[in-house]
Design a protein around this motif. Structure first.
Motif, PDB file in Angstrom:
ATOM      1  N   LEU A 297     -61.952  54.137  -4.798  1.00  0.00           N
ATOM      2  CA  LEU A 297     -62.645  55.261  -5.408  1.00  0.00           C
ATOM      3  C   LEU A 297     -63.145  56.246  -4.353  1.00  0.00           C
ATOM      4  O   LEU A 297     -63.338  55.864  -3.191  1.00  0.00           O
ATOM      5  N   PRO A 298     -63.375  57.497  -4.743  1.00  0.00           N
ATOM      6  CA  PRO A 298     -63.784  58.512  -3.766  1.00  0.00           C
ATOM      7  C   PRO A 298     -65.083  58.194  -3.039  1.00  0.00           C
ATOM      8  O   PRO A 298     -65.290  58.637  -1.908  1.00  0.00           O
ATOM      9  N   ASP A 299     -65.978  57.415  -3.676  1.00  0.00           N
ATOM     10  CA  ASP A 299     -67.267  57.111  -3.050  1.00  0.00           C
ATOM     11  C   ASP A 299     -67.217  55.894  -2.135  1.00  0.00           C
ATOM     12  O   ASP A 299     -68.246  55.436  -1.641  1.00  0.00           O
ATOM     13  N   GLY A 300     -66.006  55.329  -1.916  1.00  0.00           N
ATOM     14  CA  GLY A 300     -65.869  54.191  -1.015  1.00  0.00           C
ATOM     15  C   GLY A 300     -65.875  52.847  -1.704  1.00  0.00           C
ATOM     16  O   GLY A 300     -65.587  51.827  -1.062  1.00  0.00           O
ATOM     17  N   ARG A 301     -66.193  52.827  -2.991  1.00  0.00           N
ATOM     18  CA  ARG A 301     -66.149  51.577  -3.717  1.00  0.00           C
ATOM     19  C   ARG A 301     -64.722  51.285  -4.202  1.00  0.00           C
ATOM     20  O   ARG A 301     -63.821  52.107  -4.035  1.00  0.00           O
ATOM     21  N   ILE A 302     -64.533  50.111  -4.779  1.00  0.00           N
ATOM     22  CA  ILE A 302     -63.215  49.664  -5.227  1.00  0.00           C
ATOM     23  C   ILE A 302     -63.305  49.294  -6.697  1.00  0.00           C
ATOM     24  O   ILE A 302     -64.268  48.650  -7.131  1.00  0.00           O
ATOM     25  N   ALA A 303     -62.299  49.709  -7.465  1.00  0.00           N
ATOM     26  CA  ALA A 303     -62.197  49.308  -8.866  1.00  0.00           C
ATOM     27  C   ALA A 303     -61.060  48.317  -9.014  1.00  0.00           C
ATOM     28  O   ALA A 303     -60.004  48.469  -8.397  1.00  0.00           O
ATOM     29  N   THR A 304     -61.257  47.281  -9.820  1.00  0.00           N
ATOM     30  CA  THR A 304     -60.181  46.344 -10.150  1.00  0.00           C
ATOM     31  C   THR A 304     -60.150  46.141 -11.655  1.00  0.00           C
ATOM     32  O   THR A 304     -61.185  46.199 -12.331  1.00  0.00           O
ATOM     33  N   THR A 305     -58.952  45.909 -12.183  1.00  0.00           N
ATOM     34  CA  THR A 305     -58.815  45.624 -13.601  1.00  0.00           C
ATOM     35  C   THR A 305     -58.678  44.128 -13.826  1.00  0.00           C
ATOM     36  O   THR A 305     -58.120  43.411 -13.003  1.00  0.00           O
ATOM     37  N   ASP A 306     -59.180  43.668 -14.965  1.00  0.00           N
ATOM     38  CA  ASP A 306     -58.937  42.311 -15.431  1.00  0.00           C
ATOM     39  C   ASP A 306     -58.343  42.430 -16.825  1.00  0.00           C
ATOM     40  O   ASP A 306     -59.044  42.705 -17.800  1.00  0.00           O
ATOM     41  N   LEU A 307     -57.041  42.240 -16.907  1.00  0.00           N
ATOM     42  CA  LEU A 307     -56.302  42.421 -18.153  1.00  0.00           C
ATOM     43  C   LEU A 307     -56.715  41.400 -19.196  1.00  0.00           C
ATOM     44  O   LEU A 307     -56.741  41.699 -20.394  1.00  0.00           O
ATOM     45  N   GLY A 308     -57.052  40.191 -18.767  1.00  0.00           N
ATOM     46  CA  GLY A 308     -57.403  39.142 -19.710  1.00  0.00           C
ATOM     47  C   GLY A 308     -58.783  39.269 -20.294  1.00  0.00           C
ATOM     48  O   GLY A 308     -59.025  38.877 -21.442  1.00  0.00           O
ATOM     49  N   PHE A 309     -59.721  39.817 -19.510  1.00  0.00           N
ATOM     50  CA  PHE A 309     -61.108  39.904 -19.947  1.00  0.00           C
ATOM     51  C   PHE A 309     -61.540  41.322 -20.322  1.00  0.00           C
ATOM     52  O   PHE A 309     -62.727  41.571 -20.537  1.00  0.00           O
ATOM     53  N   ASP A 310     -60.607  42.282 -20.350  1.00  0.00           N
ATOM     54  CA  ASP A 310     -60.912  43.657 -20.769  1.00  0.00           C
ATOM     55  C   ASP A 310     -62.000  44.294 -19.906  1.00  0.00           C
ATOM     56  O   ASP A 310     -62.924  44.932 -20.407  1.00  0.00           O
ATOM     57  N   LEU A 311     -61.848  44.121 -18.599  1.00  0.00           N
ATOM     58  CA  LEU A 311     -62.856  44.606 -17.664  1.00  0.00           C
ATOM     59  C   LEU A 311     -62.261  45.538 -16.610  1.00  0.00           C
ATOM     60  O   LEU A 311     -61.123  45.366 -16.186  1.00  0.00           O
ATOM     61  N   VAL A 312     -63.082  46.495 -16.195  1.00  0.00           N
ATOM     62  CA  VAL A 312     -62.879  47.192 -14.929  1.00  0.00           C
ATOM     63  C   VAL A 312     -64.104  46.869 -14.093  1.00  0.00           C
ATOM     64  O   VAL A 312     -65.232  47.207 -14.478  1.00  0.00           O
TER      65      VAL A 312
END
Length: 397
Positions: free
Chosen positions: A209-224
């Motif tokens: 992400l632009p602010d230096g953090r990281i996003a990850t998806t979890d397809l099984g648990f419907d999470l970002v």
């Protein structure tokens, strides 16, 4: 001459690729014809490929063995292993390399692991550090599907130190935007969910992400999940809970800073944004393409044009590519075109100088689609090239 590294499924994953392949286009910026030159680095099911930001090093997710391996370019059309494979996790399916080149993040579909792997100055991977496992927000009775909205509002108003988890601005939008019934009656305690198999964590992708953090998806648990880098590896900052059963798969970061997430099961594109408090939430959701049939069509990849005005989603099942127009400053999108992909089971695609290259896992082919210069819409299939069980396309440096 334009060159692309091609990842694919080998015999251990039901395919016929023998390693990382090379696809070459003719002279010029836009490849008119492509030719597959064969395997340039032996590897077992290198299903996803990622490039180091400054070194001529390619990283492969060896999905069948649950390992990742680095390869360094050692010739015009060859790659050599840079160290031995590193354990990541069951069915590792995606790699994202940090813009600094200091580490990569591996996402593992089989066991849900999110793994940070340090990279040395030569790009060689080190020991993995496994992040905290995801928990299912829909795993208990009285979950978010039937949560009382007043409870959500009360929790958001509570002081941060009293909360077990930071407030998530996206939850406020579930009722009016994302379609969750916030006023439904709560089920009886410990009541089983009928006709629903046990849910498992399935990490699927990471984005910086632009602010230096990281996003990850979890397809099984419907999470970002949103992460911060710390001395101990990845530390979860907070998470965005999407509606039950949508299956978030891949993401693309818009130049505006918005995050667009495509869902494999519901066939939608969710747009996420960070609030003034720094917490991310979903601000809109649209169907990826008209006529999308849930249970028959399964979106796989999402990408954007260089200017950010157009998003592309490849759809397995109908074997199409959808184009979506980005409105405003990235906060709103709408589907406006749908085209044949030219391949069977379009697993991955790559936007490259006025064209879209699409990897057809089941057809053993890569197609080249022309993109309209004015609208960005796919215009037609320019060319096809045979390639063994292709699942990933990476522009060679």
């Amino acid at each position: 001459m334009t060159q692309f590294w091609i990842g694919g499924y080998g015999t251990d994953m039901g395919g016929d690729a023998s390693g990382i392949g090379l696809l070459e286009g003719d002279e010029g910026r836009e490849p008119t014809t492509l030719a597959y030159r064969g395997t340039v680095a032996a590897a077992a099911s290198p299903s996803w490929l990622a490039q180091h930001p400054s070194l001529d090093v390619v990283y492969a997710a060896l999905e069948g063995s649950g390992t990742i391996q680095a390869f360094v370019r050692n010739g015009e059309a060859s790659l050599a292993p840079l160290g031995a494979p590193i354990d990541a996790g069951e069915a590792v399916c995606h790699l994202a390399v940090a813009p600094s080149g200091a580490y990569l993040v591996a996402s593992c579909y089989g066991d849900g692991r999110v793994v940070r792997i340090a990279l040395d100055s030569a790009g060689r991977p080190g020991s993995p550090t496994v992040a905290d496992a995801a928990t299912d927000p829909y795993g208990t009775a009285g979950d978010l599907r039937s949560a009382d909205l007043t409870d959500v509002l009360a929790s958001l108003a509570a002081p941060a130190e009293e909360l077990s988890e930071p407030p998530r601005s996206g939850l406020l939008l579930f009722d009016e935007v994302l379609g969750v019934n916030a006023s439904a009656p709560e089920p009886e305690e410990d009541a089983p969910v009928e006709d629903e198999p046990a849910r498992r964590s399935h990490a699927h992708a990471a984005a910086f992400l632009p602010d230096g953090r990281i996003a990850t998806t979890d397809l099984g648990f419907d999470l970002v999940r949103i992460w911060r880098m710390t001395a101990n590896g990845l530390t979860q900052d907070h998470r965005v809970v999407l509606p039950h059963g949508v299956g978030p798969r891949h993401m693309v970061v818009h130049p505006s800073g918005h995050l667009h997430v495509v869902t494999e099961y519901s066939g939608e594109v969710f747009t996420l944004a960070a609030g003034q408090d720094g917490y991310w939430g979903a601000i809109s959701a649209v169907t990826a393409a008209p006529g999308m049939q849930e249970g028959l069509d399964f979106p796989s990849e999402i990408s954007r044009s260089r200017d950010g005005e157009t998003l592309y989603v490849s759809v397995r099942g109908s074997n199409t590519v959808a184009a979506l127009r980005v409105r405003g400053s990235g906060e709103s999108i709408e589907s406006f075109a749908l085209a044949e992909s030219g391949v069977d089971w379009p697993r991955h695609h790559l936007v490259h100088d006025g064209a879209l290259l699409v990897a057809g896992q089941r057809s053993g082919a890569i197609s080249v689609l022309d993109l309209d210069e004015r609208t960005g819409a796919p215009r037609g299939i320019r060319h096809r090239a045979a390639a063994p069980s292709p699942t990933s396309i990476l522009l060679a440096r």
